[in-house]
Design a protein around this motif. Structure first.
Motif, PDB file in Angstrom:
ATOM      1  N   LEU A  61       5.706   3.725 -15.824  1.00 31.18           N
ATOM      2  CA  LEU A  61       6.184   2.452 -15.278  1.00 31.18           C
ATOM      3  C   LEU A  61       7.790   2.475 -14.999  1.00 31.18           C
ATOM      4  O   LEU A  61       8.186   2.031 -14.016  1.00 31.18           O
ATOM      5  N   LYS A  62       8.541   3.078 -16.042  1.00 34.07           N
ATOM      6  CA  LYS A  62       9.867   3.220 -15.663  1.00 34.07           C
ATOM      7  C   LYS A  62      10.477   4.122 -14.615  1.00 34.07           C
ATOM      8  O   LYS A  62      11.327   4.033 -13.972  1.00 34.07           O
ATOM      9  N   ASN A  63       9.902   5.480 -14.509  1.00 36.47           N
ATOM     10  CA  ASN A  63      10.305   6.658 -14.162  1.00 36.47           C
ATOM     11  C   ASN A  63       9.311   7.176 -12.906  1.00 36.47           C
ATOM     12  O   ASN A  63       9.736   7.602 -11.936  1.00 36.47           O
ATOM     13  N   ASN A  64       8.299   6.394 -12.471  1.00 39.01           N
ATOM     14  CA  ASN A  64       7.455   6.558 -11.447  1.00 39.01           C
ATOM     15  C   ASN A  64       7.218   5.393 -10.639  1.00 39.01           C
ATOM     16  O   ASN A  64       7.886   5.453  -9.684  1.00 39.01           O
ATOM     17  N   TYR A  65       6.519   4.463 -11.110  1.00 36.77           N
ATOM     18  CA  TYR A  65       6.090   3.344 -10.359  1.00 36.77           C
ATOM     19  C   TYR A  65       7.343   2.735  -9.812  1.00 36.77           C
ATOM     20  O   TYR A  65       7.304   2.030  -8.770  1.00 36.77           O
ATOM     21  N   THR A  66       8.535   2.439 -10.580  1.00 37.02           N
ATOM     22  CA  THR A  66       9.539   1.666 -10.115  1.00 37.02           C
ATOM     23  C   THR A  66      10.058   2.343  -9.005  1.00 37.02           C
ATOM     24  O   THR A  66      10.642   1.457  -8.128  1.00 37.02           O
ATOM     25  N   TYR A  67      10.361   3.538  -8.807  1.00 38.23           N
ATOM     26  CA  TYR A  67      11.225   4.225  -7.910  1.00 38.23           C
ATOM     27  C   TYR A  67      10.290   4.593  -6.546  1.00 38.23           C
ATOM     28  O   TYR A  67      10.609   5.148  -5.507  1.00 38.23           O
ATOM     29  N   ASN A  68       8.931   4.524  -7.016  1.00 37.88           N
ATOM     30  CA  ASN A  68       7.834   5.247  -5.910  1.00 37.88           C
ATOM     31  C   ASN A  68       6.776   4.115  -5.427  1.00 37.88           C
ATOM     32  O   ASN A  68       7.554   2.978  -4.593  1.00 37.88           O
ATOM     33  N   ASP A  69       5.882   3.852  -5.836  1.00 41.27           N
ATOM     34  CA  ASP A  69       5.077   2.849  -5.361  1.00 41.27           C
ATOM     35  C   ASP A  69       5.232   1.560  -5.505  1.00 41.27           C
ATOM     36  O   ASP A  69       4.964   0.683  -4.534  1.00 41.27           O
ATOM     37  N   LYS A  74       7.417  -3.385  -2.607  1.00 36.80           N
ATOM     38  CA  LYS A  74       8.497  -4.262  -1.974  1.00 36.80           C
ATOM     39  C   LYS A  74       9.134  -4.015  -0.686  1.00 36.80           C
ATOM     40  O   LYS A  74       9.254  -4.900   0.021  1.00 36.80           O
ATOM     41  N   LEU A  75       9.351  -2.797  -0.336  1.00 32.86           N
ATOM     42  CA  LEU A  75       9.689  -2.481   0.925  1.00 32.86           C
ATOM     43  C   LEU A  75       8.904  -2.816   2.135  1.00 32.86           C
ATOM     44  O   LEU A  75       9.046  -3.610   3.299  1.00 32.86           O
ATOM     45  N   ALA A  76       7.412  -2.496   1.964  1.00 25.41           N
ATOM     46  CA  ALA A  76       6.236  -2.817   2.793  1.00 25.41           C
ATOM     47  C   ALA A  76       6.192  -4.164   2.978  1.00 25.41           C
ATOM     48  O   ALA A  76       5.995  -4.741   4.150  1.00 25.41           O
ATOM     49  N   TYR A  77       6.457  -4.983   1.981  1.00 27.52           N
ATOM     50  CA  TYR A  77       6.431  -6.579   1.871  1.00 27.52           C
ATOM     51  C   TYR A  77       7.590  -7.152   2.842  1.00 27.52           C
ATOM     52  O   TYR A  77       7.402  -7.801   3.714  1.00 27.52           O
ATOM     53  N   ASP A  78       8.633  -6.646   2.524  1.00 25.93           N
ATOM     54  CA  ASP A  78       9.766  -7.061   3.304  1.00 25.93           C
ATOM     55  C   ASP A  78       9.817  -6.728   4.747  1.00 25.93           C
ATOM     56  O   ASP A  78      10.056  -7.394   5.764  1.00 25.93           O
ATOM     57  N   TYR A 148      -1.109  -2.324   0.294  1.00 28.73           N
ATOM     58  CA  TYR A 148      -0.931  -3.301  -0.539  1.00 28.73           C
ATOM     59  C   TYR A 148       0.229  -4.403  -0.218  1.00 28.73           C
ATOM     60  O   TYR A 148       0.122  -5.494  -0.209  1.00 28.73           O
ATOM     61  N   GLY A 149       1.456  -3.785  -0.044  1.00 29.18           N
ATOM     62  CA  GLY A 149       2.649  -4.726   0.294  1.00 29.18           C
ATOM     63  C   GLY A 149       2.625  -5.348   1.459  1.00 29.18           C
ATOM     64  O   GLY A 149       2.733  -6.587   1.386  1.00 29.18           O
ATOM     65  N   LEU A 155      -0.663 -12.606   3.104  1.00 30.41           N
ATOM     66  CA  LEU A 155      -1.593 -13.528   2.097  1.00 30.41           C
ATOM     67  C   LEU A 155      -0.339 -14.598   1.756  1.00 30.41           C
ATOM     68  O   LEU A 155      -0.896 -15.576   0.852  1.00 30.41           O
ATOM     69  N   LYS A 156       0.857 -14.246   1.855  1.00 23.08           N
ATOM     70  CA  LYS A 156       2.214 -15.239   1.139  1.00 23.08           C
ATOM     71  C   LYS A 156       2.077 -15.298  -0.011  1.00 23.08           C
ATOM     72  O   LYS A 156       2.546 -16.501  -0.528  1.00 23.08           O
ATOM     73  N   ILE A 157       1.561 -14.506  -0.710  1.00 22.41           N
ATOM     74  CA  ILE A 157       1.863 -14.112  -2.204  1.00 22.41           C
ATOM     75  C   ILE A 157       3.240 -14.034  -2.430  1.00 22.41           C
ATOM     76  O   ILE A 157       4.030 -13.137  -1.776  1.00 22.41           O
ATOM     77  N   ASP A 158       3.681 -14.719  -3.605  1.00 27.06           N
ATOM     78  CA  ASP A 158       4.993 -14.469  -4.068  1.00 27.06           C
ATOM     79  C   ASP A 158       5.450 -12.946  -4.181  1.00 27.06           C
ATOM     80  O   ASP A 158       4.517 -12.414  -4.990  1.00 27.06           O
ATOM     81  N   GLN A 159       6.525 -12.663  -3.534  1.00 26.22           N
ATOM     82  CA  GLN A 159       6.715 -11.106  -3.574  1.00 26.22           C
ATOM     83  C   GLN A 159       6.983 -10.619  -5.127  1.00 26.22           C
ATOM     84  O   GLN A 159       6.329  -9.342  -5.418  1.00 26.22           O
ATOM     85  N   GLU A 160       7.541 -11.156  -5.988  1.00 27.57           N
ATOM     86  CA  GLU A 160       7.789 -10.778  -7.279  1.00 27.57           C
ATOM     87  C   GLU A 160       6.372 -10.736  -7.996  1.00 27.57           C
ATOM     88  O   GLU A 160       6.135  -9.816  -8.596  1.00 27.57           O
ATOM     89  N   LYS A 161       5.484 -11.664  -7.818  1.00 31.22           N
ATOM     90  CA  LYS A 161       4.119 -11.821  -8.386  1.00 31.22           C
ATOM     91  C   LYS A 161       3.396 -10.683  -7.900  1.00 31.22           C
ATOM     92  O   LYS A 161       2.549 -10.255  -8.558  1.00 31.22           O
ATOM     93  N   ALA A 162       3.266 -10.247  -6.467  1.00 32.14           N
ATOM     94  CA  ALA A 162       2.771  -9.361  -6.015  1.00 32.14           C
ATOM     95  C   ALA A 162       2.951  -7.862  -6.586  1.00 32.14           C
ATOM     96  O   ALA A 162       2.045  -6.887  -7.021  1.00 32.14           O
ATOM     97  N   ILE A 163       4.413  -7.745  -6.852  1.00 31.80           N
ATOM     98  CA  ILE A 163       5.002  -6.587  -7.539  1.00 31.80           C
ATOM     99  C   ILE A 163       4.277  -6.537  -8.720  1.00 31.80           C
ATOM    100  O   ILE A 163       3.850  -5.457  -9.371  1.00 31.80           O
ATOM    101  N   CYS A 164       4.622  -7.605  -9.749  1.00 29.73           N
ATOM    102  CA  CYS A 164       4.259  -7.570 -11.120  1.00 29.73           C
ATOM    103  C   CYS A 164       2.637  -7.204 -11.104  1.00 29.73           C
ATOM    104  O   CYS A 164       2.041  -6.434 -12.175  1.00 29.73           O
ATOM    105  N   ALA A 165       1.800  -7.669 -10.615  1.00 26.04           N
ATOM    106  CA  ALA A 165       0.322  -7.564 -10.544  1.00 26.04           C
ATOM    107  C   ALA A 165       0.035  -6.107 -10.140  1.00 26.04           C
ATOM    108  O   ALA A 165      -0.845  -5.609 -10.719  1.00 26.04           O
ATOM    109  N   PHE A 166       0.854  -5.513  -9.293  1.00 27.97           N
ATOM    110  CA  PHE A 166       0.498  -4.225  -8.950  1.00 27.97           C
ATOM    111  C   PHE A 166       1.103  -3.398  -9.953  1.00 27.97           C
ATOM    112  O   PHE A 166       0.043  -2.133 -10.300  1.00 27.97           O
ATOM    113  N   LEU A 167       1.947  -3.545 -10.736  1.00 27.21           N
ATOM    114  CA  LEU A 167       2.182  -2.805 -11.967  1.00 27.21           C
ATOM    115  C   LEU A 167       1.253  -2.956 -13.047  1.00 27.21           C
ATOM    116  O   LEU A 167       1.021  -2.054 -13.859  1.00 27.21           O
TER     117      LEU A 167
END
Length: 239
Positions: A61-69, A74-78, A148-149, A155-167
Motif C-alpha cells: 500500500l505504501k510503496n507500490n499502490y500509492t505511486y503506481n495504480d 487519481k490521474l485518470a479521474y482528473d 477504474y479511474g 459515475l460522479k463518485i467522490d474522487q477521494e472515496k473512489a481511491i480509498c475504495a480502490f486501495l
C-alpha cells in the motif's frame, strides 16, 4: 438513484452503491486469479505468518499502490473530468511501460478490458464508448487502474472515496490470497484488513496530494518477485 443512458445521477446512497458495485470482489473480471507477486514471496518464505503478511500488505500500500495504480486512478479521474482523451492515452501507455513483469502487465490489461466491457453495457456513456474504441483500435491498452479511474469519474463518485475504495479492494485481495497461500486463518485475515484501514485512509490522502511526476516510482523487489513467479515450479495464481 436515477439513471439515463449516458451517466448516473447519483444520490448519497446511490454513490455508495456504485462504489460497492465496482469494487465488489465478485465482479466477474478475474481479479481472484492474480496474486501480484505474493505467491513468490510465500514460496521463498518471505511471507509465512500473520506478521509478515501484514508487513507485505502495508508495504504494498505504501510503496507500490500509492505511486503506481493508486495514483493512476487519481490521474485518470482528473483527466476524465477534464475530458482530456490525449492525457488518458498517455497515462495508459505509460502504465504499460512501467509494469515491467509480463504477468502483472498482462493481468492489468485483462482486468481493465473486462471492467470496461461490463460498464460499457451498464452506462452506454459516449466518453466511455470512445475509450473502448481506442482500446479496440490499439490506441490504448486498457489498464485496470486507468479504466477504474475513468468509470468512477463518470459515475460522479467522490474522487477521494473512489481511491480509498480502490486501495481497500487491493488490501482485501492481498489478504484473501494470503489466507490461501500462507495459509492464514480467516480471523487472522480479517484482523489484518481491520488493522490497515488507518493506513488506507492515510495513503488515500497522500495520493490526492501527489503530482503527476511522481507516477511510477519503482518498487524493484516486487518487480523481481513478479518476474520470478513466471518460473515457479507450481502455481495457484496467474501472477
Amino acid at each position: 438513484m436515477k439513471k439515463n443512458n449516458n451517466i448516473s445521477e447519483t444520490t448519497k446512497l446511490g454513490s455508495l452503491l456504485e462504489i460497492l458495485h465496482i469494487t465488489d470482489p465478485t465482479l466477474p473480471i478475474g481479479g481472484f486469479s492474480h496474486s501480484n507477486g505474493l505467491e513468490t514471496y510465500v514460496q521463498q518464505n518471505l511471507v509465512h505468518n500473520v506478521s509478515t503478511t501484514k508487513n507485505f500488505v502495508e508495504s504494498m500500500l505504501k510503496n507500490n499502490y500509492t505511486y503506481n495504480d493508486g495514483l493512476a486512478v487519481k490521474l485518470a479521474y482528473d483527466f476524465t473530468i477534464e475530458n482530456n482523451l490525449e492525457e488518458l492515452q498517455n497515462l495508459d501507455l505509460e502504465s504499460h511501460a512501467l509494469k515491467a513483469p509480463f504477468e502483472v502487465r498482462d493481468g492489468s490489461v485483462k482486468l481493465g478490458i473486462r471492467l470496461i466491457k461490463i460498464y460499457s453495457k451498464l452506462l452506454n456513456n459516449p466518453f466511455l464508448n470512445t475509450i473502448n474504441t481506442c482500446i479496440l483500435e490499439n490506441k490504448m491498452h486498457g489498464h485496470y487502474a486507468v479504466i477504474y479511474g475513468i468509470i468512477t469519474a463518470l459515475l460522479k463518485i467522490d474522487q477521494e472515496k473512489a481511491i480509498c475504495a480502490f486501495l481497500y479492494n487491493a488490501a482485501v485481495a492481498m489478504v484473501t490470497n494470503a489466507v490461501k497461500l500462507v495459509p492464514l486463518g480467516q480471523t487472522d485475515g480479517q484482523q489484518i484488513i481491520y488493522d490497515v484501514q488507518g493506513l488506507i485512509e492515510n495513503q488515500t490522502s497522500e495520493i490526492i496530494k501527489l503530482e503527476r511526476a511522481m507516477y511510477g516510482v519503482c518498487n524493484t523487489a516486487l518487480d523481481i518477485r513478479c518476474m520470478q513467479h513466471e518460473h515457479l515450479y507450481s502455481r495457484l495464481f496467474m501472477s
